[in-house]
Design a protein around this motif. Structure first.
Motif, PDB file in Angstrom:
ATOM      1  N   PHE A  85      10.333  25.704 -18.907  1.00  0.00           N
ATOM      2  CA  PHE A  85       9.545  24.743 -17.753  1.00  0.00           C
ATOM      3  C   PHE A  85       9.231  25.604 -16.657  1.00  0.00           C
ATOM      4  O   PHE A  85      10.221  26.278 -16.030  1.00  0.00           O
ATOM      5  CB  PHE A  85      10.499  23.546 -17.468  1.00  0.00           C
ATOM      6  CG  PHE A  85      10.068  22.701 -16.750  1.00  0.00           C
ATOM      7  CD1 PHE A  85       9.636  21.623 -17.065  1.00  0.00           C
ATOM      8  CD2 PHE A  85      10.132  22.798 -15.402  1.00  0.00           C
ATOM      9  CE1 PHE A  85       9.311  20.362 -16.467  1.00  0.00           C
ATOM     10  CE2 PHE A  85       9.446  21.739 -14.499  1.00  0.00           C
ATOM     11  CZ  PHE A  85       9.025  20.614 -14.923  1.00  0.00           C
ATOM     12  N   ARG A  86       8.113  25.296 -16.042  1.00  0.00           N
ATOM     13  CA  ARG A  86       7.696  25.598 -14.717  1.00  0.00           C
ATOM     14  C   ARG A  86       6.887  24.403 -14.127  1.00  0.00           C
ATOM     15  O   ARG A  86       6.241  23.647 -14.859  1.00  0.00           O
ATOM     16  CB  ARG A  86       6.617  26.961 -14.926  1.00  0.00           C
ATOM     17  CG  ARG A  86       7.112  27.971 -15.618  1.00  0.00           C
ATOM     18  CD  ARG A  86       8.240  29.007 -14.945  1.00  0.00           C
ATOM     19  NE  ARG A  86       8.736  30.095 -15.503  1.00  0.00           N
ATOM     20  CZ  ARG A  86       9.759  30.099 -16.462  1.00  0.00           C
ATOM     21  NH1 ARG A  86      10.380  29.120 -16.524  1.00  0.00           N
ATOM     22  NH2 ARG A  86      10.002  31.318 -17.028  1.00  0.00           N
ATOM     23  N   GLY A  87       6.951  24.336 -12.834  1.00  0.00           N
ATOM     24  CA  GLY A  87       6.556  23.329 -12.165  1.00  0.00           C
ATOM     25  C   GLY A  87       5.836  23.961 -10.667  1.00  0.00           C
ATOM     26  O   GLY A  87       6.454  24.826 -10.167  1.00  0.00           O
ATOM     27  N   LEU A  88       4.983  23.334 -10.170  1.00  0.00           N
ATOM     28  CA  LEU A  88       4.437  23.576  -8.967  1.00  0.00           C
ATOM     29  C   LEU A  88       4.142  22.108  -8.153  1.00  0.00           C
ATOM     30  O   LEU A  88       3.309  21.396  -8.599  1.00  0.00           O
ATOM     31  CB  LEU A  88       3.058  24.445  -9.224  1.00  0.00           C
ATOM     32  CG  LEU A  88       2.450  24.861  -7.987  1.00  0.00           C
ATOM     33  CD1 LEU A  88       3.168  25.947  -7.046  1.00  0.00           C
ATOM     34  CD2 LEU A  88       0.997  25.477  -8.408  1.00  0.00           C
ATOM     35  N   THR A  89       4.659  22.325  -6.980  1.00  0.00           N
ATOM     36  CA  THR A  89       4.593  21.085  -6.124  1.00  0.00           C
ATOM     37  C   THR A  89       4.077  21.610  -4.939  1.00  0.00           C
ATOM     38  O   THR A  89       3.915  22.932  -4.611  1.00  0.00           O
ATOM     39  CB  THR A  89       5.780  20.355  -5.798  1.00  0.00           C
ATOM     40  OG1 THR A  89       6.775  21.295  -5.198  1.00  0.00           O
ATOM     41  CG2 THR A  89       6.397  19.894  -6.974  1.00  0.00           C
ATOM     42  N   PRO A  90       3.373  20.967  -3.991  1.00  0.00           N
ATOM     43  CA  PRO A  90       2.818  21.513  -2.685  1.00  0.00           C
ATOM     44  C   PRO A  90       3.546  22.510  -1.910  1.00  0.00           C
ATOM     45  O   PRO A  90       3.168  23.238  -1.388  1.00  0.00           O
ATOM     46  CB  PRO A  90       2.653  20.225  -1.987  1.00  0.00           C
ATOM     47  CG  PRO A  90       2.392  19.151  -2.828  1.00  0.00           C
ATOM     48  CD  PRO A  90       3.460  19.423  -3.983  1.00  0.00           C
ATOM     49  N   GLY A  91       4.878  22.415  -1.878  1.00  0.00           N
ATOM     50  CA  GLY A  91       5.697  23.535  -1.206  1.00  0.00           C
ATOM     51  C   GLY A  91       6.557  24.457  -1.848  1.00  0.00           C
ATOM     52  O   GLY A  91       7.193  25.150  -1.329  1.00  0.00           O
ATOM     53  N   ARG A  92       6.515  24.270  -3.312  1.00  0.00           N
ATOM     54  CA  ARG A  92       7.425  25.200  -4.160  1.00  0.00           C
ATOM     55  C   ARG A  92       7.095  25.236  -5.472  1.00  0.00           C
ATOM     56  O   ARG A  92       6.495  24.546  -6.204  1.00  0.00           O
ATOM     57  CB  ARG A  92       8.854  24.499  -3.979  1.00  0.00           C
ATOM     58  CG  ARG A  92      10.015  25.114  -4.513  1.00  0.00           C
ATOM     59  CD  ARG A  92      11.376  24.339  -4.313  1.00  0.00           C
ATOM     60  NE  ARG A  92      12.286  25.261  -5.185  1.00  0.00           N
ATOM     61  CZ  ARG A  92      13.434  24.784  -5.383  1.00  0.00           C
ATOM     62  NH1 ARG A  92      13.906  23.368  -4.739  1.00  0.00           N
ATOM     63  NH2 ARG A  92      14.341  25.445  -6.089  1.00  0.00           N
ATOM     64  N   ASN A  93       7.456  26.413  -5.948  1.00  0.00           N
ATOM     65  CA  ASN A  93       7.558  26.671  -7.519  1.00  0.00           C
ATOM     66  C   ASN A  93       8.890  26.359  -7.935  1.00  0.00           C
ATOM     67  O   ASN A  93       9.900  26.522  -7.364  1.00  0.00           O
ATOM     68  CB  ASN A  93       7.506  28.219  -7.832  1.00  0.00           C
ATOM     69  CG  ASN A  93       6.054  28.771  -7.304  1.00  0.00           C
ATOM     70  OD1 ASN A  93       4.894  27.909  -7.385  1.00  0.00           O
ATOM     71  ND2 ASN A  93       6.181  29.857  -6.793  1.00  0.00           N
ATOM     72  N   TRP A  94       9.020  25.812  -9.356  1.00  0.00           N
ATOM     73  CA  TRP A  94      10.368  25.438  -9.851  1.00  0.00           C
ATOM     74  C   TRP A  94      10.463  25.922 -11.360  1.00  0.00           C
ATOM     75  O   TRP A  94       9.261  26.210 -11.908  1.00  0.00           O
ATOM     76  CB  TRP A  94      10.176  23.711 -10.030  1.00  0.00           C
ATOM     77  CG  TRP A  94      10.133  23.189  -8.861  1.00  0.00           C
ATOM     78  CD1 TRP A  94       8.722  22.930  -8.098  1.00  0.00           C
ATOM     79  CD2 TRP A  94      11.082  22.452  -7.784  1.00  0.00           C
ATOM     80  NE1 TRP A  94       9.112  22.174  -6.832  1.00  0.00           N
ATOM     81  CE2 TRP A  94      10.347  22.031  -6.738  1.00  0.00           C
ATOM     82  CE3 TRP A  94      12.339  22.158  -8.060  1.00  0.00           C
ATOM     83  CZ2 TRP A  94      10.880  21.176  -5.812  1.00  0.00           C
ATOM     84  CZ3 TRP A  94      13.324  21.638  -7.172  1.00  0.00           C
ATOM     85  CH2 TRP A  94      12.475  21.115  -6.180  1.00  0.00           C
ATOM     86  N   GLU A  95      11.626  26.224 -11.695  1.00  0.00           N
ATOM     87  CA  GLU A  95      11.708  26.929 -13.171  1.00  0.00           C
ATOM     88  C   GLU A  95      12.982  26.315 -13.548  1.00  0.00           C
ATOM     89  O   GLU A  95      14.029  26.493 -12.979  1.00  0.00           O
ATOM     90  CB  GLU A  95      11.736  28.377 -12.963  1.00  0.00           C
ATOM     91  CG  GLU A  95      10.614  29.148 -12.400  1.00  0.00           C
ATOM     92  CD  GLU A  95      10.498  30.598 -12.416  1.00  0.00           C
ATOM     93  OE1 GLU A  95      11.651  31.125 -13.192  1.00  0.00           O
ATOM     94  OE2 GLU A  95       9.566  31.224 -11.903  1.00  0.00           O
ATOM     95  N   ALA A  96      12.915  26.317 -14.920  1.00  0.00           N
ATOM     96  CA  ALA A  96      14.271  25.768 -15.510  1.00  0.00           C
ATOM     97  C   ALA A  96      14.312  26.176 -17.174  1.00  0.00           C
ATOM     98  O   ALA A  96      13.202  26.419 -17.617  1.00  0.00           O
ATOM     99  CB  ALA A  96      14.412  24.450 -15.518  1.00  0.00           C
ATOM    100  N   GLY A  97      15.437  26.336 -17.582  1.00  0.00           N
ATOM    101  CA  GLY A  97      15.330  27.128 -18.961  1.00  0.00           C
ATOM    102  C   GLY A  97      16.168  26.248 -20.082  1.00  0.00           C
ATOM    103  O   GLY A  97      16.474  26.508 -21.034  1.00  0.00           O
ATOM    104  N   ASN A  98      16.830  25.188 -19.349  1.00  0.00           N
ATOM    105  CA  ASN A  98      17.327  23.918 -20.545  1.00  0.00           C
ATOM    106  C   ASN A  98      17.235  22.581 -19.755  1.00  0.00           C
ATOM    107  O   ASN A  98      16.865  22.197 -18.567  1.00  0.00           O
ATOM    108  CB  ASN A  98      19.079  24.551 -20.518  1.00  0.00           C
ATOM    109  CG  ASN A  98      19.739  24.446 -19.037  1.00  0.00           C
ATOM    110  OD1 ASN A  98      19.934  23.150 -18.616  1.00  0.00           O
ATOM    111  ND2 ASN A  98      20.307  25.596 -18.456  1.00  0.00           N
ATOM    112  N   PRO A  99      17.445  21.658 -20.726  1.00  0.00           N
ATOM    113  CA  PRO A  99      17.091  20.074 -20.430  1.00  0.00           C
ATOM    114  C   PRO A  99      18.004  19.901 -18.938  1.00  0.00           C
ATOM    115  O   PRO A  99      17.475  19.089 -18.026  1.00  0.00           O
ATOM    116  CB  PRO A  99      17.628  19.507 -21.773  1.00  0.00           C
ATOM    117  CG  PRO A  99      17.457  20.364 -22.697  1.00  0.00           C
ATOM    118  CD  PRO A  99      17.784  21.638 -22.219  1.00  0.00           C
ATOM    119  N   ASP A 100      19.300  20.242 -18.780  1.00  0.00           N
ATOM    120  CA  ASP A 100      20.146  19.667 -17.900  1.00  0.00           C
ATOM    121  C   ASP A 100      19.445  20.244 -16.383  1.00  0.00           C
ATOM    122  O   ASP A 100      19.316  19.632 -15.429  1.00  0.00           O
ATOM    123  CB  ASP A 100      21.527  20.089 -17.969  1.00  0.00           C
ATOM    124  CG  ASP A 100      22.547  19.724 -16.679  1.00  0.00           C
ATOM    125  OD1 ASP A 100      22.420  18.377 -16.617  1.00  0.00           O
ATOM    126  OD2 ASP A 100      23.150  20.225 -16.048  1.00  0.00           O
TER     127      ASP A 100
END
Length: 152
Positions: A61-76
């Motif tokens: 999972f990768r996400g991009l919001t106006p102020g930040r990049n987000w990453e995760a590798g498991n549902p929790d």
């Protein structure tokens, strides 16, 4: 005539096996479309248990919001570390305003827009996501978020 357009015998090359790819991707389109739609509906309800059920245990999972990049590798981590940060307890999703899905190669594109109310006012939030299925669940996901845009 170039080597790219003709084989050694001077005949046009065989057409690529695109039909096989199309048939293969058509078989997964329904499953992928169901996953993207289900994710958008579950997020609109802030039904994190349903979202957890949709996510593969080893999601990329990768996400991009106006102020930040987000990453995760498991549902929790997706739920606790990202989605609950994007949509806090005080954010009430009043309506799923728009939902659009489409297939793109081996991915599903899903776009959704929420009307969200919180103590600071009324907002529209739009996200565009690309989803890839793995073992019947969302195994790969990229999300671009508009942020909270005031509508009052």
């Amino acid at each position: 005539m170039t080597a790219k357009s003709f084989n050694r015998c001077g005949a046009p090359p065989e057409p690529p096996l695109i039909a096989a790819v199309i048939v293969s991707s058509m078989a997964t389109t329904t499953a992928q479309s169901t996953l993207g739609r289900a994710f958008a509906h579950a997020l609109a309800k802030k039904d994190f248990a349903a979202i957890s059920d949709l996510l593969h245990p080893q999601i990329d999972f990768r996400g991009l919001t106006p102020g930040r990049n987000w990453e995760a590798g498991n549902p929790d981590d997706v739920i606790q570390g990202i989605l609950r940060q994007w949509f806090e307890d005080s954010d009430e999703v009043e309506e799923l305003i728009a939902l659009d899905t489409d297939s793109f190669a081996d991915l599903e594109r899903v776009g959704y827009r929420f009307r969200v109310r919180n103590p600071d006012g009324l907002y529209a939030v739009e996200q565009q996501a690309y989803v890839q299925e793995r073992d019947g669940k969302i195994g790969w996901m990229r999300v671009l978020c508009s942020g909270f845009r005031p509508i009052e």
